[in-house]
Design a protein around this motif. Structure first.
Motif, PDB file in Angstrom:
ATOM      1  N   GLU A  16       0.775  -1.309   0.173  1.00  0.00           N
ATOM      2  CA  GLU A  16       0.014   0.558   0.132  1.00  0.00           C
ATOM      3  C   GLU A  16       1.035   0.998  -0.163  1.00  0.00           C
ATOM      4  N   LEU A  17       1.817   1.190   0.767  1.00  0.00           N
ATOM      5  CA  LEU A  17       2.580   1.678   1.133  1.00  0.00           C
ATOM      6  C   LEU A  17       3.238   3.119  -0.287  1.00  0.00           C
ATOM      7  N   THR A  18       3.687   1.644  -0.905  1.00  0.00           N
ATOM      8  CA  THR A  18       4.402   1.760  -3.049  1.00  0.00           C
ATOM      9  C   THR A  18       3.140   2.244  -3.202  1.00  0.00           C
ATOM     10  N   ALA A  19       2.338   1.860  -3.016  1.00  0.00           N
ATOM     11  CA  ALA A  19       0.938   2.260  -4.652  1.00  0.00           C
ATOM     12  C   ALA A  19       0.846   4.153  -3.360  1.00  0.00           C
ATOM     13  N   ILE A  20       1.111   4.254  -2.907  1.00  0.00           N
ATOM     14  CA  ILE A  20       0.485   6.079  -1.764  1.00  0.00           C
ATOM     15  C   ILE A  20       1.635   5.941  -3.291  1.00  0.00           C
ATOM     16  N   SER A  21       2.958   5.738  -2.925  1.00  0.00           N
ATOM     17  CA  SER A  21       3.808   6.966  -2.787  1.00  0.00           C
ATOM     18  C   SER A  21       3.681   7.500  -4.655  1.00  0.00           C
ATOM     19  N   GLN A  22       3.421   5.439  -5.430  1.00  0.00           N
ATOM     20  CA  GLN A  22       3.356   6.345  -6.981  1.00  0.00           C
ATOM     21  C   GLN A  22       3.054   6.776  -7.497  1.00  0.00           C
ATOM     22  N   TYR A  23       0.887   6.419  -6.607  1.00  0.00           N
ATOM     23  CA  TYR A  23      -0.059   7.592  -7.161  1.00  0.00           C
ATOM     24  C   TYR A  23       0.062   9.212  -7.097  1.00  0.00           C
ATOM     25  N   MET A  24       0.866   9.271  -5.816  1.00  0.00           N
ATOM     26  CA  MET A  24       1.056  11.334  -5.477  1.00  0.00           C
ATOM     27  C   MET A  24       2.075  11.602  -5.866  1.00  0.00           C
ATOM     28  N   SER A  25       2.866  10.635  -6.811  1.00  0.00           N
ATOM     29  CA  SER A  25       3.572  11.329  -7.411  1.00  0.00           C
ATOM     30  C   SER A  25       3.702  11.872  -8.927  1.00  0.00           C
ATOM     31  N   GLN A  26       2.525  10.263  -9.299  1.00  0.00           N
ATOM     32  CA  GLN A  26       1.397  10.527 -10.664  1.00  0.00           C
ATOM     33  C   GLN A  26       0.538  11.880  -9.931  1.00  0.00           C
ATOM     34  N   HIS A  27       0.440  12.348  -9.786  1.00  0.00           N
ATOM     35  CA  HIS A  27      -0.498  12.909  -8.777  1.00  0.00           C
ATOM     36  C   HIS A  27       0.214  14.805  -9.531  1.00  0.00           C
ATOM     37  N   TYR A  28       1.600  14.969  -9.067  1.00  0.00           N
ATOM     38  CA  TYR A  28       1.548  15.939  -8.859  1.00  0.00           C
ATOM     39  C   TYR A  28       2.679  16.127 -10.302  1.00  0.00           C
ATOM     40  N   GLU A  29       2.879  15.228 -10.854  1.00  0.00           N
ATOM     41  CA  GLU A  29       3.489  15.432 -13.105  1.00  0.00           C
ATOM     42  C   GLU A  29       2.589  15.684 -13.272  1.00  0.00           C
ATOM     43  N   LEU A  30       0.881  15.698 -12.959  1.00  0.00           N
ATOM     44  CA  LEU A  30       0.114  15.365 -13.850  1.00  0.00           C
ATOM     45  C   LEU A  30      -0.741  16.909 -13.709  1.00  0.00           C
ATOM     46  N   GLU A  31      -0.393  17.015 -12.536  1.00  0.00           N
ATOM     47  CA  GLU A  31      -1.042  18.533 -12.270  1.00  0.00           C
ATOM     48  C   GLU A  31      -0.019  19.434 -11.985  1.00  0.00           C
ATOM     49  N   ASP A  32       1.371  19.489 -13.306  1.00  0.00           N
ATOM     50  CA  ASP A  32       2.356  19.914 -13.780  1.00  0.00           C
ATOM     51  C   ASP A  32       1.811  20.034 -15.289  1.00  0.00           C
ATOM     52  N   SER A  33       1.504  18.807 -15.914  1.00  0.00           N
ATOM     53  CA  SER A  33       1.367  18.949 -17.329  1.00  0.00           C
ATOM     54  C   SER A  33      -0.272  19.066 -17.472  1.00  0.00           C
ATOM     55  N   ASP A  34      -0.979  19.861 -16.769  1.00  0.00           N
ATOM     56  CA  ASP A  34      -2.030  20.359 -16.371  1.00  0.00           C
ATOM     57  C   ASP A  34      -2.973  19.231 -16.828  1.00  0.00           C
ATOM     58  N   PHE A  35      -3.076  18.025 -16.878  1.00  0.00           N
ATOM     59  CA  PHE A  35      -3.887  16.565 -17.264  1.00  0.00           C
ATOM     60  C   PHE A  35      -4.874  16.883 -15.462  1.00  0.00           C
ATOM     61  N   GLY A  36      -5.889  17.846 -15.448  1.00  0.00           N
ATOM     62  CA  GLY A  36      -5.807  17.965 -13.781  1.00  0.00           C
ATOM     63  C   GLY A  36      -6.867  16.999 -13.345  1.00  0.00           C
ATOM     64  N   LYS A  37      -7.848  16.364 -14.143  1.00  0.00           N
ATOM     65  CA  LYS A  37      -8.866  15.755 -14.105  1.00  0.00           C
ATOM     66  C   LYS A  37      -8.152  14.111 -13.758  1.00  0.00           C
ATOM     67  N   LEU A  38      -7.677  13.808 -14.920  1.00  0.00           N
ATOM     68  CA  LEU A  38      -7.032  12.642 -13.969  1.00  0.00           C
ATOM     69  C   LEU A  38      -6.027  12.400 -13.029  1.00  0.00           C
ATOM     70  N   ALA A  39      -4.769  13.713 -12.503  1.00  0.00           N
ATOM     71  CA  ALA A  39      -4.361  13.842 -11.279  1.00  0.00           C
ATOM     72  C   ALA A  39      -5.317  13.636  -9.890  1.00  0.00           C
ATOM     73  N   SER A  40      -6.770  14.955 -10.185  1.00  0.00           N
ATOM     74  CA  SER A  40      -7.128  14.270  -9.270  1.00  0.00           C
ATOM     75  C   SER A  40      -7.743  12.760  -9.237  1.00  0.00           C
ATOM     76  N   LYS A  41      -8.218  12.350 -10.151  1.00  0.00           N
ATOM     77  CA  LYS A  41      -8.766  10.515  -9.505  1.00  0.00           C
ATOM     78  C   LYS A  41      -7.474   9.615  -9.624  1.00  0.00           C
ATOM     79  N   PHE A  42      -6.433  10.463  -9.430  1.00  0.00           N
ATOM     80  CA  PHE A  42      -5.497   8.995  -9.175  1.00  0.00           C
ATOM     81  C   PHE A  42      -4.890   9.435  -7.774  1.00  0.00           C
ATOM     82  N   LYS A  43      -5.581  11.126  -7.398  1.00  0.00           N
ATOM     83  CA  LYS A  43      -5.057  11.136  -5.801  1.00  0.00           C
ATOM     84  C   LYS A  43      -6.124  10.747  -5.059  1.00  0.00           C
TER      85      LYS A  43
END
Ligand SMILES: [Fe+2]
Ligand SMILES: [Fe+2]
Length: 152
Positions: A16-43
């Motif tokens: 679970e801890l691996t998944a949390i860090s993976q999905y949160m880091s994707q969330h930040y990357e997606l926010e940075d590249s303006d994929f806000g909708k996908l980012a918030s779902k990953f969060k």
């Protein structure tokens, strides 16, 4: 209480801890590249995994074990959306397999509560798997025109 069950619960917590860090880091990357909708779902999925990690810790403490704080893997960085989805599908497939097996071990160890916990988590992981597979399907079939719908 069974050390076997505590080890399984901690193995799941590491996952679970691996998944949390993976999905949160994707969330930040997606926010940075303006994929806000996908980012918030990953969060949202990351927060679901946080709740899983908490429930596992509660059960481990109840069984007088020590909840681990170590992830069992490292979050991948800098992936494109299709690769992110492949990574996430891989994590969820492993979790589904682990929790199915863990619930059976709990039954043979006569720990119904831990078994129920694994079944509850399993149901959520199947939902996550289904969600990531669906998006991957759309991305594979529709490509850029679908990706546009995930911006915002
Ligand atoms: Fe989970
Ligand atoms: Fe999950």
């Amino acid at each position: 209480m069974s050390k076997k069950v505590i080890d399984l619960l901690n193995g799941a917590r590491s996952r679970e801890l691996t998944a949390i860090s993976q999905y949160m880091s994707q969330h930040y990357e997606l926010e940075d590249s303006d994929f806000g909708k996908l980012a918030s779902k990953f969060k949202e999925v990351a927060i679901a995994e946080m709740k899983h990690a908490e429930k596992l810790a509660d059960r481990i403490l109840f069984l007088k074990g020590e909840p681990t704080s170590k992830p069992d893997g490292v979050a991948k960085k800098g992936q494109q959306i299709p690769e992110m989805l492949t990574t996430n599908i891989g994590l969820e497939v492993q979790a589904v397999k682990m929790y199915n097996e863990a619930s059976m071990v709990c039954a043979s160890e006569k720990d119904q509560i831990s078994k129920k916990l694994f079944e509850e988590l399993l149901k959520d992981e199947e939902g996550h798997l289904n969600y990531f597979e669906n998006i991957k399907d759309h991305v594979d079939k529709l490509g850029a025109s679908y990706l546009v719908t995930l911006t915002g």
